[in-house]
Design a protein around this motif. Structure first.
Motif, PDB file in Angstrom:
ATOM      1  N   LEU A 109     -46.833  33.874  52.460  1.00  0.00           N
ATOM      2  CA  LEU A 109     -46.341  35.015  53.242  1.00  0.00           C
ATOM      3  C   LEU A 109     -46.731  34.864  54.712  1.00  0.00           C
ATOM      4  O   LEU A 109     -45.896  35.037  55.603  1.00  0.00           O
ATOM      5  CB  LEU A 109     -46.884  36.340  52.690  1.00  0.00           C
ATOM      6  CG  LEU A 109     -46.606  37.556  53.583  1.00  0.00           C
ATOM      7  CD1 LEU A 109     -45.109  37.838  53.656  1.00  0.00           C
ATOM      8  CD2 LEU A 109     -47.375  38.762  53.108  1.00  0.00           C
ATOM      9  N   VAL A 110     -47.988  34.543  54.973  1.00  0.00           N
ATOM     10  CA  VAL A 110     -48.447  34.399  56.355  1.00  0.00           C
ATOM     11  C   VAL A 110     -47.662  33.295  57.060  1.00  0.00           C
ATOM     12  O   VAL A 110     -47.203  33.472  58.195  1.00  0.00           O
ATOM     13  CB  VAL A 110     -49.972  34.137  56.398  1.00  0.00           C
ATOM     14  CG1 VAL A 110     -50.409  33.683  57.784  1.00  0.00           C
ATOM     15  CG2 VAL A 110     -50.733  35.401  55.985  1.00  0.00           C
ATOM     16  N   GLU A 111     -47.471  32.164  56.390  1.00  0.00           N
ATOM     17  CA  GLU A 111     -46.704  31.071  57.007  1.00  0.00           C
ATOM     18  C   GLU A 111     -45.263  31.490  57.283  1.00  0.00           C
ATOM     19  O   GLU A 111     -44.700  31.128  58.316  1.00  0.00           O
ATOM     20  CB  GLU A 111     -46.758  29.831  56.130  1.00  0.00           C
ATOM     21  CG  GLU A 111     -48.111  29.147  56.168  1.00  0.00           C
ATOM     22  CD  GLU A 111     -48.223  27.941  55.243  1.00  0.00           C
ATOM     23  OE1 GLU A 111     -47.292  27.677  54.446  1.00  0.00           O
ATOM     24  OE2 GLU A 111     -49.260  27.267  55.312  1.00  0.00           O
ATOM     25  N   SER A 119     -43.364  36.806  63.783  1.00  0.00           N
ATOM     26  CA  SER A 119     -43.828  38.180  63.970  1.00  0.00           C
ATOM     27  C   SER A 119     -44.865  38.480  62.910  1.00  0.00           C
ATOM     28  O   SER A 119     -45.018  37.732  61.946  1.00  0.00           O
ATOM     29  CB  SER A 119     -42.660  39.144  63.859  1.00  0.00           C
ATOM     30  OG  SER A 119     -43.088  40.446  64.159  1.00  0.00           O
ATOM     31  N   LYS A 120     -45.560  39.584  63.064  1.00  0.00           N
ATOM     32  CA  LYS A 120     -46.642  39.918  62.155  1.00  0.00           C
ATOM     33  C   LYS A 120     -46.395  41.268  61.486  1.00  0.00           C
ATOM     34  O   LYS A 120     -46.316  42.293  62.145  1.00  0.00           O
ATOM     35  CB  LYS A 120     -47.987  39.918  62.875  1.00  0.00           C
ATOM     36  CG  LYS A 120     -47.896  40.292  64.326  1.00  0.00           C
ATOM     37  CD  LYS A 120     -48.427  41.555  64.739  1.00  0.00           C
ATOM     38  CE  LYS A 120     -48.133  42.262  65.929  1.00  0.00           C
ATOM     39  NZ  LYS A 120     -47.223  43.325  65.816  1.00  0.00           N
ATOM     40  N   PRO A 149     -48.233  33.625  65.918  1.00  0.00           N
ATOM     41  CA  PRO A 149     -47.440  32.565  65.280  1.00  0.00           C
ATOM     42  C   PRO A 149     -48.140  31.205  65.197  1.00  0.00           C
ATOM     43  O   PRO A 149     -47.766  30.364  64.397  1.00  0.00           O
ATOM     44  CB  PRO A 149     -46.192  32.474  66.169  1.00  0.00           C
ATOM     45  CG  PRO A 149     -46.092  33.802  66.822  1.00  0.00           C
ATOM     46  CD  PRO A 149     -47.513  34.241  67.031  1.00  0.00           C
ATOM     47  N   TYR A 150     -49.181  30.994  66.012  1.00  0.00           N
ATOM     48  CA  TYR A 150     -49.864  29.696  66.036  1.00  0.00           C
ATOM     49  C   TYR A 150     -51.305  29.783  65.527  1.00  0.00           C
ATOM     50  O   TYR A 150     -52.018  28.784  65.526  1.00  0.00           O
ATOM     51  CB  TYR A 150     -49.844  29.133  67.464  1.00  0.00           C
ATOM     52  CG  TYR A 150     -48.435  29.100  68.003  1.00  0.00           C
ATOM     53  CD1 TYR A 150     -47.534  28.138  67.563  1.00  0.00           C
ATOM     54  CD2 TYR A 150     -47.992  30.065  68.900  1.00  0.00           C
ATOM     55  CE1 TYR A 150     -46.221  28.128  68.022  1.00  0.00           C
ATOM     56  CE2 TYR A 150     -46.680  30.058  69.363  1.00  0.00           C
ATOM     57  CZ  TYR A 150     -45.812  29.088  68.924  1.00  0.00           C
ATOM     58  OH  TYR A 150     -44.520  29.089  69.368  1.00  0.00           O
ATOM     59  N   ALA A 151     -51.726  30.946  65.102  1.00  0.00           N
ATOM     60  CA  ALA A 151     -53.106  31.143  64.651  1.00  0.00           C
ATOM     61  C   ALA A 151     -53.417  30.265  63.442  1.00  0.00           C
ATOM     62  O   ALA A 151     -52.561  30.016  62.594  1.00  0.00           O
ATOM     63  CB  ALA A 151     -53.340  32.608  64.314  1.00  0.00           C
TER      64      ALA A 151
END
Length: 178
Positions: A109-111, A119-120, A149-151
């Motif tokens: 999901l996070v990816e 977006s978050k 997006p890059y975390a």
């Protein structure tokens, strides 16, 4: 900016609720593949034990986010008749399996939110904002477009088994059949 950018499945919505601290989850009923007898499913009740721990570290480059999700599970149904309640080795297999399956779903999901939606859907910004002295600094850092997006995100699901529900033993099953 007020536009719909995609949809989440029911599974994605469920794991997003475990990752987010702004929604209160009493419990959910979920099925997973039985980790010992893969041809069967098990039914469990899942509760979020305490708040999800979201630790954000700012660094040169993308932020590092460590997420710990504490879950309590109660086994409700085991059609395979595997004795999870009476066997500590099988309990450890079950705990690791549930943790691994949830971690896999959460990471997916996070990816998806980072790479596809950019977006978050999670309110992790609540853990980021206190790291800045002013609102202006936070806004210039740009959590939504430049950093989330890059975390680099690690998710650790910690599972505690709190019950095994009613489980029939083989001798009890023979009585039921008669």
């Amino acid at each position: 900016e007020g536009m719909m950018i995609g949809k989440l499945t029911g599974e994605e919505t469920r794991v997003s609720l475990f990752l987010d601290n702004t929604s209160r989850i009493e419990d959910m009923f979920v099925s997973f593949t039985d980790p010992v007898e893969k041809n069967y499913k098990i039914a469990i009740r899942v509760k979020k034990k305490t708040a999800t721990d979201i630790n954000v570290k700012l660094r040169n480059g993308p932020p590092k986010i460590n997420v710990k999700v504490p879950l309590e599970i109660e086994l409700l149904s085991v059609p395979s008749m595997v004795d999870y309640g009476g066997d500590m080795k099988k309990q450890m297999i079950l705990k690791k399996w549930i943790a691994k399956e949830n971690e896999k779903n959460m990471i997916a999901l996070v990816e998806k939110t980072q790479k596809v939606y950019k977006s978050k859907p999670l309110y992790w910004s609540l853990a980021v904002r206190p790291l800045f002295s002013t609102t202006k600094e936070y806004e210039e850092w740009d959590w939504t477009n430049k950093n989330y997006p890059y975390a680099d995100i690690d998710i650790d699901v910690q599972v505690d088994i709190i019950g095994f529900g009613k489980q029939l033993k083989e001798s009890e099953m023979e009585k039921v059949k008669d």
